[in-house]
Design a protein around this motif. Sequence first.
Motif, short mmCIF file in Angstrom:
data_model
loop_
_atom_site.label_atom_id
_atom_site.label_comp_id
_atom_site.label_asym_id
_atom_site.label_seq_id
_atom_site.Cartn_x
_atom_site.Cartn_y
_atom_site.Cartn_z
N THR A 69 0.83 -1.20 0.00
CA THR A 69 0.00 0.00 0.00
C THR A 69 0.87 1.25 0.00
OG1 THR A 69 -1.77 1.21 1.13
CG2 THR A 69 -0.26 -0.02 2.53
N ILE A 70 0.48 2.21 -0.83
CA ILE A 70 1.21 3.47 -0.94
C ILE A 70 0.65 4.42 0.12
CG2 ILE A 70 2.01 5.28 -2.51
CD1 ILE A 70 1.19 3.46 -4.84
N SER A 71 0.89 4.09 1.36
CA SER A 71 0.36 4.85 2.49
C SER A 71 1.01 4.33 3.76
CB SER A 71 -1.16 4.69 2.59
OG SER A 71 -1.51 3.34 2.87
N VAL A 72 0.88 5.12 4.82
CA VAL A 72 1.33 4.61 6.12
C VAL A 72 0.18 3.86 6.80
CG1 VAL A 72 0.76 6.78 7.31
CG2 VAL A 72 2.42 5.21 8.32
N GLY A 73 -1.05 4.33 6.59
CA GLY A 73 -2.21 3.66 7.18
C GLY A 73 -2.58 2.41 6.39
N TYR A 74 -3.15 1.43 7.08
CA TYR A 74 -3.52 0.18 6.41
C TYR A 74 -4.92 -0.29 6.83
CZ TYR A 74 -1.02 -1.17 10.70
OH TYR A 74 -0.56 -1.26 11.99
N ASP A 75 -5.80 0.67 7.14
CA ASP A 75 -7.15 0.30 7.54
C ASP A 75 -8.01 -0.15 6.37
OD1 ASP A 75 -6.50 3.34 7.79
OD2 ASP A 75 -8.54 3.30 6.98
N ASN A 76 -7.47 -0.12 5.15
CA ASN A 76 -8.20 -0.65 4.00
C ASN A 76 -8.01 -2.16 3.85
OD1 ASN A 76 -9.55 1.59 2.85
ND2 ASN A 76 -7.64 2.34 1.97
N PHE A 77 -7.30 -2.77 4.79
CA PHE A 77 -7.01 -4.20 4.70
C PHE A 77 -7.42 -4.92 5.98
CE2 PHE A 77 -4.01 -1.80 2.19
CZ PHE A 77 -3.94 -2.49 0.99
N ASP A 78 -7.84 -6.15 5.84
CA ASP A 78 -8.08 -7.02 6.99
C ASP A 78 -6.77 -7.76 7.26
OD1 ASP A 78 -8.72 -9.17 8.68
OD2 ASP A 78 -10.76 -9.30 7.92
N VAL A 79 -5.97 -7.19 8.15
CA VAL A 79 -4.61 -7.71 8.35
C VAL A 79 -4.63 -9.15 8.85
CG1 VAL A 79 -2.44 -7.38 9.59
CG2 VAL A 79 -3.73 -5.39 8.79
N ALA A 80 -5.55 -9.47 9.75
CA ALA A 80 -5.62 -10.84 10.26
C ALA A 80 -5.93 -11.83 9.14
CB ALA A 80 -6.69 -10.93 11.36
N ILE A 88 1.82 -11.10 2.61
CA ILE A 88 2.54 -10.02 3.27
C ILE A 88 1.90 -8.68 2.90
CG2 ILE A 88 4.75 -8.79 3.39
CD1 ILE A 88 6.11 -11.46 2.77
N LEU A 89 1.73 -7.80 3.89
CA LEU A 89 1.26 -6.44 3.64
C LEU A 89 2.39 -5.48 3.99
CD1 LEU A 89 -0.97 -4.35 2.99
CD2 LEU A 89 -1.65 -4.47 5.40
N THR A 90 2.75 -4.61 3.06
CA THR A 90 3.78 -3.61 3.32
C THR A 90 3.19 -2.22 3.22
OG1 THR A 90 4.53 -3.33 1.02
CG2 THR A 90 5.47 -5.16 2.28
N HIS A 91 3.83 -1.26 3.89
CA HIS A 91 3.37 0.13 3.85
C HIS A 91 4.58 1.06 3.82
CE1 HIS A 91 3.38 0.87 8.50
NE2 HIS A 91 4.29 -0.03 8.17
N THR A 92 4.31 2.39 3.81
CA THR A 92 5.38 3.38 3.64
C THR A 92 5.40 4.36 4.81
OG1 THR A 92 3.93 4.84 2.34
CG2 THR A 92 5.21 3.21 1.13
N PRO A 93 5.86 3.93 5.98
CA PRO A 93 5.71 4.74 7.19
C PRO A 93 6.68 5.90 7.36
CG PRO A 93 6.83 2.70 7.71
CD PRO A 93 6.43 2.60 6.27
N ASP A 94 7.80 5.90 6.69
CA ASP A 94 8.84 6.89 6.99
C ASP A 94 8.87 8.07 6.02
OD1 ASP A 94 10.06 5.68 9.34
OD2 ASP A 94 10.71 4.10 7.97
#
Length: 322
Positions: A69-80, A88-94
């Motif tokens: 995901t091109i974002s720091v937030g990942y509430d668009n995904f059901d991580v569990a 694997i789910l990756t994000h861009t936190p920094d």
Amino acid sequence: MQKKIVAYKALPADVLSYLEAHAEVVTIDPKDADALRAALKSANGAIGASVQITPQMLEGATNLKVLSTISVGYDNFDVADLTRRGIILTHTPDVLTESTADTVFALILSSARRVVELAEWVKGGNWKASIGEAHFGVDVQGKTLGIVGLGRIGGAVARRAALGFRMNVLYTNRHPNAQAEQEYGAKRVELDELLAQSDFVCLQVPLTDETRGMIGAAQLKAMKKSAILINASRGPTVDEAALIEALQDGTILGAGLDVFEQEPLPTDSPLLAMKNVVALPHIGSATHETRHAMSRNAAENLIGALDATLTNNIVNPDVLKR
């Protein structure tokens, strides 16, 4: 066999070229849910943003190993659910920390000094004499800033506040932030104390079951009548109906908002008619430089995860243990 990647967001040309050097890339219109669902069935990875990826969309996607995901937030995904599937789910936190902190501070300053309201007042031809108290704002320097969630972005906001504006910084967080305490004089307190003492209350938390609606009528009443609420995290962290009532009743002085319960903000929202509200269209990280860096980071996350070389920016590292 060449890997297949689904891109459900338009990417900069150089980022697209980078991905194409490593895999076959199929670009899908994110508004076409059926096409996206069909493309995911044969994909090894996918990259995009601002689309809800539900478990139903992943049924039959047996080759899918990585979502980036091109974002720091990942509430668009059901991580569990992703973890259960071994995805694997990756994000861009920094890469977006500083630009988002700039946006937060822009909301603080513009809300306190009534920048948007008075700029429109001037453009409307209303400035015909020296202004009086009716147009005064409030100071920012030396005031108390309460930050709810002192992670990367919250820490960057604290740095701006303490070092640039000599503000007193209070914060709530699941864990102490030693750097902020040592370098910025930040003090960790309970939420009730933060609300009662802060001149500006700034939300910097992810959207979870625990944070959804965490600022409601009771919390707004606990704030100073002279306080301003700043939210550039996620809209549903605030009970919007309660906020509207608090702003109308003078329970708090104002609000600076970059996020809302429903986005885009409906044209009939009472927030749009309020002079004590600065409303932005979710621009937290929206600069040319940062959005490009986010896309590049997400692409590198995706390829690294597909090659089993990625060690950071992984939301669900438990997948690696499987």
